[in-house]
Design an enzyme around this catalytic site. Structure first.
Site, PDB file in Angstrom:
ATOM      1  CB  CYS A   2     150.473 -45.385  28.168  1.00  0.00           C
ATOM      2  SG  CYS A   2     150.893 -43.739  28.755  1.00  0.00           S
ATOM      3  NE  ARG A  27     146.902 -49.957  29.041  1.00  0.00           N
ATOM      4  CZ  ARG A  27     147.016 -50.716  30.118  1.00  0.00           C
ATOM      5  NH1 ARG A  27     146.077 -51.593  30.382  1.00  0.00           N
ATOM      6  NH2 ARG A  27     148.044 -50.622  30.911  1.00  0.00           N
ATOM      7  CD1 TRP A  74     145.295 -40.523  31.393  1.00  0.00           C
ATOM      8  CD2 TRP A  74     147.083 -40.668  32.727  1.00  0.00           C
ATOM      9  NE1 TRP A  74     144.980 -39.908  32.583  1.00  0.00           N
ATOM     10  CE2 TRP A  74     146.056 -39.973  33.425  1.00  0.00           C
ATOM     11  CE3 TRP A  74     148.300 -40.867  33.370  1.00  0.00           C
ATOM     12  CZ2 TRP A  74     146.213 -39.498  34.716  1.00  0.00           C
ATOM     13  CZ3 TRP A  74     148.462 -40.383  34.670  1.00  0.00           C
ATOM     14  CH2 TRP A  74     147.412 -39.720  35.323  1.00  0.00           C
ATOM     15  N   GLY A 101     154.386 -46.403  31.642  1.00  0.00           N
ATOM     16  CA  GLY A 101     154.991 -46.455  32.974  1.00  0.00           C
ATOM     17  C   GLY A 101     155.638 -45.115  33.287  1.00  0.00           C
ATOM     18  CD  GLU A 489     131.178 -46.500  42.710  1.00  0.00           C
ATOM     19  OE1 GLU A 489     132.226 -46.113  43.253  1.00  0.00           O
ATOM     20  OE2 GLU A 489     131.129 -46.831  41.516  1.00  0.00           O
ATOM     21  CE  LYS A 493     131.485 -44.642  38.680  1.00  0.00           C
ATOM     22  NZ  LYS A 493     132.064 -45.751  39.377  1.00  0.00           N
ATOM     23  CD  GLU A 496     134.587 -42.241  37.249  1.00  0.00           C
ATOM     24  OE1 GLU A 496     135.785 -42.350  36.951  1.00  0.00           O
ATOM     25  OE2 GLU A 496     133.938 -43.176  37.758  1.00  0.00           O
ATOM     26  CG  HIS A 512     128.288 -33.648  62.491  1.00  0.00           C
ATOM     27  ND1 HIS A 512     128.228 -33.265  63.810  1.00  0.00           N
ATOM     28  CD2 HIS A 512     127.559 -34.789  62.388  1.00  0.00           C
ATOM     29  CE1 HIS A 512     127.516 -34.158  64.492  1.00  0.00           C
ATOM     30  NE2 HIS A 512     127.094 -35.086  63.645  1.00  0.00           N
ATOM     31  CE  LYS A 611     137.410 -49.971  33.341  1.00  0.00           C
ATOM     32  NZ  LYS A 611     136.261 -49.561  34.162  1.00  0.00           N
TER      33      LYS A 611
HETATM   34  O1  M6R Z   1     141.061 -51.534  38.116  1.00  0.00           O
HETATM   35  P1  M6R Z   1     140.754 -51.092  39.517  1.00  0.00           P
HETATM   36  O2  M6R Z   1     139.484 -51.658  40.033  1.00  0.00           O
HETATM   37  O3  M6R Z   1     141.901 -51.356  40.455  1.00  0.00           O
HETATM   38  O4  M6R Z   1     140.577 -49.525  39.432  1.00  0.00           O
HETATM   39  C1  M6R Z   1     140.453 -48.757  40.585  1.00  0.00           C
HETATM   40  C2  M6R Z   1     140.023 -47.349  40.260  1.00  0.00           C
HETATM   41  O5  M6R Z   1     140.983 -46.716  39.473  1.00  0.00           O
HETATM   42  C3  M6R Z   1     138.685 -47.301  39.532  1.00  0.00           C
HETATM   43  O6  M6R Z   1     137.686 -47.957  40.238  1.00  0.00           O
HETATM   44  C4  M6R Z   1     138.234 -45.848  39.292  1.00  0.00           C
HETATM   45  O7  M6R Z   1     137.971 -45.240  40.504  1.00  0.00           O
HETATM   46  C5  M6R Z   1     137.037 -45.810  38.365  1.00  0.00           C
HETATM   47  N1  M6R Z   1     137.286 -44.959  37.247  1.00  0.00           N
HETATM   48  C6  M6R Z   1     135.807 -45.283  39.021  1.00  0.00           C
HETATM   49  O8  M6R Z   1     134.715 -45.312  38.178  1.00  0.00           O
END
Ligand code: M6R
Length: 616
Positions: A2, A27, A74, A101, A489, A493, A496, A512, A611
């Protein structure tokens, strides 16, 4: 999650807030709204959807006034509906609030208020807080004053269990706006004849560079020409005015179609910025002054715990390999959301690192605080220099990557991995690494930005490959050793931003169980640079091909033998094993980006995400 922006000054508040909300949309983007104060009334406009939906809504009837609060949501409590959008008002309709929050005890508070005939119009926890402030305010019959509103906010917040960053307006008090924070960021922007409240400075940097980053339990009252910072339990609180260190242009698209693509392309520079001024040629080591530790203290470290969430945890996993192989110190990664509730046996010489781009991820913050409670030194690796983790950690290393706006983390990952390499080098040089080893690492590290540029030049070819596989049912990402975390990783990507189910595994885990998923519709992406396990990866590729699974390989220039067995091959420049993650991730970021674009997905604002995850 948010985003909040509040304005009080001489100008029309609504356009300033809408433009600020656009900067905060990363956000959360489930609904948006604003409240403007004018002529003793609060006019609220809100709707589900994005800021552009709010703008269309406002086009018919924008409320006029020089103070207001606004919000991009959010969703946590209640779906993304018009009624659940913020701002929320109290029972009297005179008090409006926006909240970032979670109010954990909202249901019991709501029960108490409903028993007193308060009528609620939303499913949210936030509306309860608006009513609670109203309840406290109207308990008294004094004249309407700033002090009375402050007291009411303070009293209401004492009831609350949870986290908040809030902005509050009262219809009868045009010259004041109240803000408060606990666990969710809130910044005061100081202008000339105008002041701001915002979740993040990016929303206000166009108007002012002078900012106060509030601390937990701070309350603030701002007017057009003044402000006061208090503590929740009464009295004045300490504060510092900081000058924001990035410009508005840095947070603009500058011609790119998406922030994610822009940020992928910024990596030669951001990786360089992560090492700039931190390499000592004379000593063949890295110099990380922000660690706030003497060489003697660093030498006594016998274990390192790295914590983070999502992409940051994957960077930490690369760090684990780096620290173990270059510094020969046992290192382990703990996901922050787990670590915060674990009772990990550690001893005094364990050093902790909290990795977080935003520096506001609540689980990482909580894990850090838990580590500190147990007496450990916890160092932060953050991009946002004014963030809570950056401020509460016992030292650390800034990424200096510039604003990362795309929800999918890209440049923050390579910056974190670069810093992990610097850390491993520093510790290694205090232990067994020779000066010539150190020099080699420095020379190789310095060559990385140019090598990233070489990979970026293959974008058109990567796009073609992406288009070919965009309609796959699922994808498997496989890699070993330094590149096992890259498999995870890359899968994150893909999931998401394109919503294609993907998972990442160490290559040898295939047999496995995972190999059961291999089919012509489920391609495997092998991260197989020319390293100590190249041949092992080749065997795993053969196993997939034997089961008619398409294979895309990321390998090193010269390893052309893979063209014979793989369907598609993307090359990276030669580099040592330990630096390969900084290169292998680049084509994979582009691969997922182009697939998402091909599928028409909203790359920068993927569904259900935000984010920075400031709720548990
Ligand atoms: O701001 P942060 O690095 O703590 O965020 C951690 C995760 O929320 C963040 O890396 C999230 O996994 C990303 N959207 C991945 O691309």
């Amino acid at each position: 999650m948010c985003g909040i922006i509040g304005y009080i000054g001489k100008r029309e508040a609504a356009p300033i807030m809408v433009e600020g909300l656009r900067k905060l949309e990363y956000r959360g983007y489930d609904s948006a709204g604003l409240a403007v104060l004018s002529g003793g009334r609060i006019a609220v406009r809100k709707c589900s959807g994005r800021i552009q939906d709010l703008q269309s809504h406002l086009a018919e009837n924008t409320p006029s006034g020089v103070s207001g609060i606004s919000h991009t949501r959010w969703a946590t409590h209640g779906p993304a509906t018009d009624n659940n959008a913020h701002p929320h008002t109290d029972h009297s309709g005179n008090i409006a609030l926006v909240h970032n929050g979670v109010i954990e005890n909202y249901q019991s508070l709501r029960d108490v208020l409903e028993a007193q005939d308060h009528v609620f119009h939303s499913d949210t926890d936030s509306e309860v807080l608006a009513h609670l402030i109203g309840y406290e305010y109207y308990k008294k019959t004094e004249p309407d004053t700033q002090e009375r509103l402050l007291d009411a906010v303070r009293a209401a917040l004492r009831w609350v269990k949870g986290t908040y960053g809030i902005a509050v307006l009262h219809a009868e008090l045009p010259n004041v706006m109240i803000g408060a924070r606990l666990g969710s960021p809130l910044v005061v922007g100081l202008g000339k004849g105008e002041n701001f409240l915002a979740s993040d400075v990016s929303a206000i940097v166009r108007h002012t560079r002078d900012a106060i980053y509030l601390n937990d339990y701070d309350l603030v009252a701002i007017g057009p020409n003044d402000f006061d910072v208090y503590s929740l339990d009464g009295g004045a609180a300490q504060f510092e005015v900081s000058v924001v260190d990035f410009s508005e242009e840095q947070a603009e698209l500058t011609g790119y179609p998406h922030y994610m693509l822009k940020e992928i392309y910024e990596q030669p520079e951001s990786v360089l910025n992560a090492m700039r001024g931190r390499l000592s040629i004379e000593e063949s080591t890295a110099v990380l002054g922000g660690l706030n530790m003497t060489a003697q203290e660093l030498r006594t470290i016998d274990r390192i715990v790295l914590t983070g969430c999502g992409t940051a945890s994957h960077a930490a996993m690369v760090g684990e390999y780096l620290i173990e192989s270059l510094a020969r110190i046992p290192a382990e990664v703990e996901i922050s959301s787990e670590l915060r509730y674990r009772n990990l046996p550690t001893d005094r010489d364990t050093l902790m690192f909290a990795l977080s781009q935003s520096g506001e991820t609540i689980d990482t913050l909580a894990a850090m605080r838990e580590g500190q409670r147990k007496g450990h030194r916890v160092l932060g690796i953050c991009n946002n220099v004014a963030s809570t983790i950056a401020r509460e950690s016992d030292g650390g290393v800034y990424m200096h990557a510039g604003p990362e706006i795309g929800v999918a983390a890209t440049k923050s990952f390579t910056s974190q991995v670069t810093i992990m390499t610097l850390l491993a080098l520093t510790l290694g040089r205090m232990n067994h690494l020779s000066a010539s080893d150190g020099k080699t690492i420095i020379d190789e590290l310095k060559a990385v930005p140019e090598k990233i540029r070489t990979i970026l030049k293959q974008d058109a070819q990567i796009k073609k490959i992406a288009q070919k596989y965009a309609r796959s049912k699922g994808m498997l990402f496989l890699g070993r050793q330094f590149n096992a975390p890259i498999a995870q990783e890359a899968a994150l990507k893909m999931k998401e931003i394109s919503y294609i189910y993907a998972s990442g595994h160490p290559s040898a885990e295939l047999k496995h169980g995972i190999i059961a998923l291999v089919s012509p519709e489920t391609p495997c992406v092998f991260i197989a640079p020319d390293d100590s396990v190249f041949e092992k990866n080749v065997s795993n590729i053969e196993e997939v091909k034997a089961r008619r699974g398409p294979v895309i390989a990321i390998t090193t220039e010269g390893k052309t033998e893979l063209e014979r067995i793989c369907d598609d091959v993307i090359y990276i420049p030669k580099c040592p094993d330990y630096l390969s993650p900084l290169l292998t991730i680049i084509p994979l970021q582009l691969f997922s980006y182009h697939i998402a674009v091909e599928l028409g997905c909203d790359v920068d604002k993927p569904r259900n995400l935000a984010k920075s995850v400031t709720v548990e």
